[in-house]
Design an enzyme around this catalytic site. Structure first.
Site, PDB file in Angstrom:
ATOM      1  N   LYS A  91      -1.436 -12.367 -19.429  1.00 20.96           N
ATOM      2  CA  LYS A  91      -1.334 -12.557 -18.087  1.00 20.96           C
ATOM      3  C   LYS A  91      -2.327 -12.144 -17.101  1.00 20.96           C
ATOM      4  CE  LYS A  91       0.663  -9.759 -14.935  1.00 20.96           C
ATOM      5  NZ  LYS A  91      -0.099  -8.480 -14.544  1.00 20.96           N
ATOM      6  N   GLU A 104       5.892   1.835  -9.069  1.00 18.04           N
ATOM      7  CA  GLU A 104       4.791   2.525  -9.647  1.00 18.04           C
ATOM      8  C   GLU A 104       4.011   3.430  -8.707  1.00 18.04           C
ATOM      9  OE1 GLU A 104       2.089  -0.034 -12.279  1.00 18.04           O
ATOM     10  OE2 GLU A 104       2.467  -1.422 -10.799  1.00 18.04           O
ATOM     11  N   ASP A 129       0.757 -10.195  -9.303  1.00 14.80           N
ATOM     12  CA  ASP A 129       0.612  -9.346 -10.502  1.00 14.80           C
ATOM     13  C   ASP A 129       1.871  -8.657 -11.098  1.00 14.80           C
ATOM     14  OD1 ASP A 129      -1.142  -7.223 -11.964  1.00 14.80           O
ATOM     15  OD2 ASP A 129      -0.358  -5.849 -10.675  1.00 14.80           O
ATOM     16  N   HIS A 189       6.754 -10.259 -14.348  1.00 21.65           N
ATOM     17  CA  HIS A 189       7.528  -9.287 -14.937  1.00 21.65           C
ATOM     18  C   HIS A 189       8.912  -9.456 -14.247  1.00 21.65           C
ATOM     19  CE1 HIS A 189       4.125  -8.011 -16.793  1.00 21.65           C
ATOM     20  NE2 HIS A 189       3.640  -7.195 -15.747  1.00 21.65           N
ATOM     21  N   LYS A 211       7.398   6.641 -10.806  1.00 19.61           N
ATOM     22  CA  LYS A 211       7.054   5.450 -11.683  1.00 19.61           C
ATOM     23  C   LYS A 211       8.731   5.133 -12.048  1.00 19.61           C
ATOM     24  CE  LYS A 211       5.257   3.622 -15.841  1.00 19.61           C
ATOM     25  NZ  LYS A 211       4.650   2.326 -15.145  1.00 19.61           N
TER      26      LYS A 211
HETATM   27  C1  BG6 Z   1       0.578  -5.060 -15.497  1.00 18.57           C
HETATM   28  C2  BG6 Z   1       0.204  -5.064 -14.132  1.00 18.57           C
HETATM   29  O1  BG6 Z   1       0.870  -6.363 -15.896  1.00 18.57           O
HETATM   30  O2  BG6 Z   1       1.753  -4.161 -15.331  1.00 18.57           O
HETATM   31  C3  BG6 Z   1      -0.266  -3.658 -13.405  1.00 18.57           C
HETATM   32  O3  BG6 Z   1      -0.895  -6.034 -13.988  1.00 18.57           O
HETATM   33  C4  BG6 Z   1       0.687  -2.898 -13.768  1.00 18.57           C
HETATM   34  O4  BG6 Z   1      -0.678  -3.641 -12.193  1.00 18.57           O
HETATM   35  C5  BG6 Z   1       1.590  -2.916 -14.923  1.00 18.57           C
HETATM   36  O5  BG6 Z   1       0.425  -1.426 -13.386  1.00 18.57           O
HETATM   37  C6  BG6 Z   1       2.681  -2.246 -15.132  1.00 18.57           C
HETATM   38  O6  BG6 Z   1       3.219  -1.976 -16.327  1.00 18.57           O
HETATM   39  P1  BG6 Z   1       4.048  -0.554 -16.901  1.00 18.57           P
HETATM   40  O7  BG6 Z   1       4.541  -0.999 -18.468  1.00 18.57           O
HETATM   41  O8  BG6 Z   1       3.226   0.586 -16.886  1.00 18.57           O
HETATM   42  O9  BG6 Z   1       5.343  -0.814 -15.983  1.00 18.57           O
END
Ligand code: BG6
Length: 519
Positions: free
Chosen positions: A148, A216, A235, A240, A331
């Site tokens: 992505k 996050e 993003d 997601h 997070k």
């Molecule tokens: C990525 C984004 O796809 O996913 C990032 O580009 C983000 O900005 C990340 O921080 C989050 O992934 P995870 O697995 O840490 O929740």
């Protein structure tokens, strides 16, 4: 399907290869899920040697997969690794790569090409691969994994698809969304379809709302250049969050075959009604504009919240709240499914302070687990009741099975040709169809907000979108849970926003005494 015999990583000197891909391949190798004869070829412009690439691999594994590192396994793994220097826009270099790959191949040996490169090169690399005869499957499978972001909007995603499809058949294309590789995301289907107690009530008759949060703690860090162009919708939401929504809302697939699963996800995404701009919140954390690479008057949102409606028999009228942002307090990724309150005949629960209707909370990370909230009687307190937790905690239930990184599963699946955890072209298209009008309205309204006329009258639902008021960009303090407007969005519908994952004991929230029904 036969596993591929080689994995070529384009962008081999980059961060993704170092942090994720090589550590994940190593884990699969160690668990004997990768054939010991598999070749891993790094391809990039830098003047590295195979020896140096192996050393970088060792460093990546020791740093990001330290617990599973052992010298003996690494030595064997390193024997699989080599490096080929080449450009992404040189037919000659692709021909060189082709001869390296075919050197040791037998007829029938498959290949995987992993594009860990900047998105602007996706189309070009696919075309070069095809022109060098490297997409042709007559001598074995040829699969391509694409990271992505897939496109910048609906139009660019369609254009990219068209170019890729000139070279590769859709069945050869694996569009990665690492959230689908997370154990807990995969568990959504098990929770729903392997348990008789949930599925019968998983619909509008019993569920009042769904909240999907991916919060996050990190800010944009060193990725400001990319992020300022993208913002949180591109993003996190287009991929997601909408994939999590699709897993939560989809109908049971006929089987776990890739197309059966993806058909159902695509149907959900197509059924999402155009989002009312007034049901969106956009915000930026204070200090974002000072980051290197960010324009001093940037209106890029680092936080968004929205209410979505899935117009199907199962879900009509149930709000799905999607919330995500950077620089937040913790997070935490969580799906909370809230059920309706029972009739207030016996216990008068609705009038109790702190009463929480039943909820299922899927904590995707951290503290991976699933928690069911329900009411029990408080001992020796008349008819007082309290919300308690029925909890499943990964670490407690499976102390000897640490949760693997999402890339481990996804790489293995792509090697084995199982595309069920990869987004298909129509899912991507449907996701952009949801996100595009919001992006346009937000861009158009700029910083202050204002009315916005939907730009594509041919689009279904455009009339509803016409002349809607777009919320202004708001600001939030880093380390907070984001702007109050996000809480308001839920409160307007009588729902309460939930912050942070509910821990295994459930003490963090939900639990509160309910007053006696007999006063
Ligand atoms: C990525 C984004 O796809 O996913 C990032 O580009 C983000 O900005 C990340 O921080 C989050 O992934 P995870 O697995 O840490 O929740």
């Amino acid at each position: 399907m036969k596993p591929t015999r080689s994995i070529t990583i384009f962008g081999a000197t980059g961060d993704l290869t170092h942090r994720k891909l090589l550590p994940a391949l190593y884990s699969n190798f160690k668990k004997k899920r990768l054939d010991p004869g598999t070749r891993i070829i790094g391809y990039a412009r830098r003047d590295w040697t195979s020896e140096y690439f192996r050393e970088r691999a060792r460093d990546g594994i020791q740093t990001y997969n330290a617990a599973s590192y052992d010298e003996e396994t690494f030595r064997r793994f390193a024997n699989c690794i080599s490096y080929v220097r080449g450009n992404l826009d040189s037919a000659e270099d692709f021909a060189g790569l082709e001869s390296v790959l075919s050197e040791t191949e037998e007829s029938g040996d498959g290949r995987l090409y992993y594009l860990a490169i900047a998105p602007k090169y996706y189309a070009r690399v696919c075309t070069y691969l095809s022109e060098a005869g490297m997409a042709d499957e007559s001598r074995g499978a040829r699969r391509v994994v694409i990271e992505k972001p897939f496109g910048h909007d609906r139009k660019s995603a369609a254009e990219l698809d068209a170019i890729i499809h000139d070279s590769f058949h859709e069945s050869q294309v694996f569009r990665i969304d690492h959230y689908l590789g997370k154990e807990t995301a995969q568990n959504i289907l098990f929770l729903r379809f392997a348990n008789t107690i949930f599925e019968p009530v998983w619909n509008r008759r019993y569920i009042s709302s769904v909240q999907i949060t991916v919060a996050e703690k990190v800010d944009v860090g060193t990725r400001a250049g990319y992020y300022d162009e993208s913002g949180v919708l591109r993003d996190m939401f287009q991929n997601h969050l909408l994939q999590l929504l699709a897993l939560t809302a989809m109908e049971p697939p006929a089987s776990l075959d890739a197309d059966d699963v993806r058909n159902e996800k695509a149907k959900v995404l197509r059924a999402v009604a155009p989002v009312r701009f007034g049901d969106t919140v956009r915000a930026q954390y204070v200090g974002y504009r000072n980051a290197d690479g960010v324009a001093s008057d940037s209106t890029t949102p680092t936080f968004a919240a929205m209410a979505l409606y899935v117009n199907t028999w199962r879900w009509q009228g149930v709000p799905f709240y999607l919330i995500s942002g950077k620089a937040l307090r913790e997070k935490t990724s969580e799906i909370i499914v809230r059920f309706q309150a029972p009739p207030g005949v016996l216990f008068n629960l609705q009038n109790c302070d702190g009463y929480t209707p039943n909820a299922v909370s899927v904590c995707l990370q951290p503290n991976e687990g699933i928690h069911v909230k329900y009411q029990v009687k408080v001992p020796d307190r008349g008819n007082a009741s309290r919300t308690v937790n029925m909890s499943f905690d990964y670490q407690k239930a499976f102390p000897d099975s640490p949760i693997p990184d999402a890339y481990e599963r996804l790489l293995l699946d792509s090697v084995q040709g199982d595309a069920s955890l990869f987004a298909r072209s129509d899912e991507i298209e449907a996701s952009w169809r949801i996100i595009d009008p919001i992006l346009q309205a937000w861009d158009h309204a700029g910083k202050s907000g204002g009315s916005y006329q939907a730009s594509s009258p041919g689009q279904p639902g455009a009339q509803q979108l016409a002349m809607q008021r777009v919320p202004p960009l708001s600001f939030y303090e880093p380390g907070s849970w984001g702007p109050y407007e996000a809480d308001d969005l839920l409160l307007r519908n009588g729902h309460q926003r939930q912050f942070g994952c509910v821990g295994p004991t459930g003490e963090q929230d939900y639990c509160s005494d309910c007053t006696d029904t007999e006063d």
